[in-house]
Design an enzyme around this catalytic site. Sequence first.
Site, short mmCIF file in Angstrom:
data_model
loop_
_atom_site.label_atom_id
_atom_site.label_comp_id
_atom_site.label_asym_id
_atom_site.label_seq_id
_atom_site.Cartn_x
_atom_site.Cartn_y
_atom_site.Cartn_z
N GLN A 9 8.41 -9.01 7.71
CA GLN A 9 9.56 -8.28 7.18
C GLN A 9 9.93 -6.99 7.84
OE1 GLN A 9 7.20 -7.78 3.23
NE2 GLN A 9 8.47 -6.16 3.02
N HIS A 60 4.54 2.06 -8.12
CA HIS A 60 3.79 1.25 -8.26
C HIS A 60 2.64 1.12 -9.38
CE1 HIS A 60 4.08 1.43 -3.78
NE2 HIS A 60 4.60 0.10 -3.61
N GLN A 100 15.75 -7.26 -2.96
CA GLN A 100 14.49 -8.06 -2.86
C GLN A 100 14.29 -8.72 -4.51
OE1 GLN A 100 10.64 -6.60 -1.12
NE2 GLN A 100 10.22 -6.09 -3.20
N SER A 142 7.64 4.59 -0.80
CA SER A 142 6.47 4.92 0.00
C SER A 142 6.97 5.77 1.28
CB SER A 142 5.87 3.52 0.80
OG SER A 142 5.17 3.08 -0.50
N GLY A 178 0.77 -1.21 -0.02
CA GLY A 178 -0.02 -0.02 0.03
C GLY A 178 0.86 1.16 0.04
N VAL A 214 11.16 4.56 -10.91
CA VAL A 214 10.28 5.63 -11.17
C VAL A 214 11.17 6.66 -10.25
CG1 VAL A 214 8.39 7.14 -11.52
CG2 VAL A 214 8.32 4.45 -12.16
N LEU A 241 0.48 3.53 -2.19
CA LEU A 241 0.79 3.62 -3.46
C LEU A 241 1.37 4.94 -3.92
CD1 LEU A 241 -1.74 1.07 -4.71
CD2 LEU A 241 0.59 0.67 -3.50
N HIS A 242 2.30 4.74 -5.06
CA HIS A 242 2.95 5.94 -5.79
C HIS A 242 3.12 5.64 -6.96
CE1 HIS A 242 6.62 4.10 -5.18
NE2 HIS A 242 6.52 3.90 -4.04
N GLY A 249 9.58 -3.72 -8.62
CA GLY A 249 10.37 -2.64 -9.05
C GLY A 249 11.91 -2.89 -8.71
O1 PAF Z 1 8.26 -4.53 -1.91
C1 PAF Z 1 7.36 -4.56 -1.25
O2 PAF Z 1 6.37 -3.59 -1.06
C2 PAF Z 1 7.19 -5.83 -0.45
O3 PAF Z 1 8.49 -6.24 0.16
C3 PAF Z 1 6.40 -6.91 -0.83
C4 PAF Z 1 7.02 -7.38 -2.09
C5 PAF Z 1 5.03 -6.47 -1.38
C6 PAF Z 1 6.28 -8.02 0.11
O4 PAF Z 1 5.49 -7.61 1.09
#
Ligand code: PAF
Length: 293
Positions: free
Chosen positions: A64, A40, A158, A191, A34, A181, A36-37, A152
């Site tokens: 996480q 995303h 990641q 975010s 969430g 971006v 979001l920008h 991204g």
């Molecule tokens: O990059 C993220 O926003 C998070 O690490 C993800 C991939 C949604 C996992 O929670």
Amino acid sequence: MPSSPLLLTTIDDCRAWSREARKTGRLGFVPTMGALHQGHAQLMIEAGRQCQHVAASIYVNPTQFGPNEDLARYPRSLDADLALCASVGVKAVFFPTDAIMYPHGRHHFTAVEVPGLTTIFEGASRPGHFTGVATVVTKLFGIVQPDDAFFGRKDYQQWLVIRRMTEDLNLPVCLHRVDTVREADGLAMSSRNRYLSPDQRLTALTLSRALSAAKARLRAGETSVATLESCMHDLISAVPAIELDYARIVHADNLGDMQMVDPSHPESAVALVAARVGTTRLIDNIMLPGHND
Ligand code: PAF
């Protein structure tokens, strides 16, 4: 007005929707936390280019986050997020609770470990972070059952972790990496940028400037990793309001050490930076040699 995506809050509803969607084309998936920008939005647009149906998930995954991290204050903005999803053609959003994702509690779950890649760089500063990411993404793949998933490049490590995990576990999902971006002044969209005060936001620009400086030195003929890393270090360390964690240039495939960047081998290396500005941890990267940022 684009129509709002369907909000799916149970695993059964999500699977049923996915099953129907996949009867008439490929399902592209953008997992998010969430807040979001445009970064995303770009992932969702790319998913729409390659797939007939696009689904997203919005879930702030507690596993996480470390005990001293920003889980409680992580920004939450569901209405704005759904509006953004609608504007780029997302048809369904999976929005589960912790009880749905971790029915036995967030400390009791089968975890996905990706050896090697997860204990260095971000993993060294955030122990357990990538196990939480790999686990939740595996679970989300099992629930949403997409054909394609979009991540991204901003979160480069990641991306590598998820790529390796998908390969090792033979998950039937085709992965796509989408470029970072940036704001007009070069700041990578994140975010977490909304935590920054106006002054801190200016300070944060040092990260993208350091990466650009290394790239310019490479273009000018400097291929020594030690020299390019010192160039980034010097620039960042000159700004007292930044606490540098790392500024490194490593193999793009496995984050291993390297001595020289090969100017004839595009994207063979990645320059990674991480630093704290105030209480906000920021990361950024560029591919070397690269053409996209
Ligand atoms: O990059 C993220 O926003 C998070 O690490 C993800 C991939 C949604 C996992 O929670």
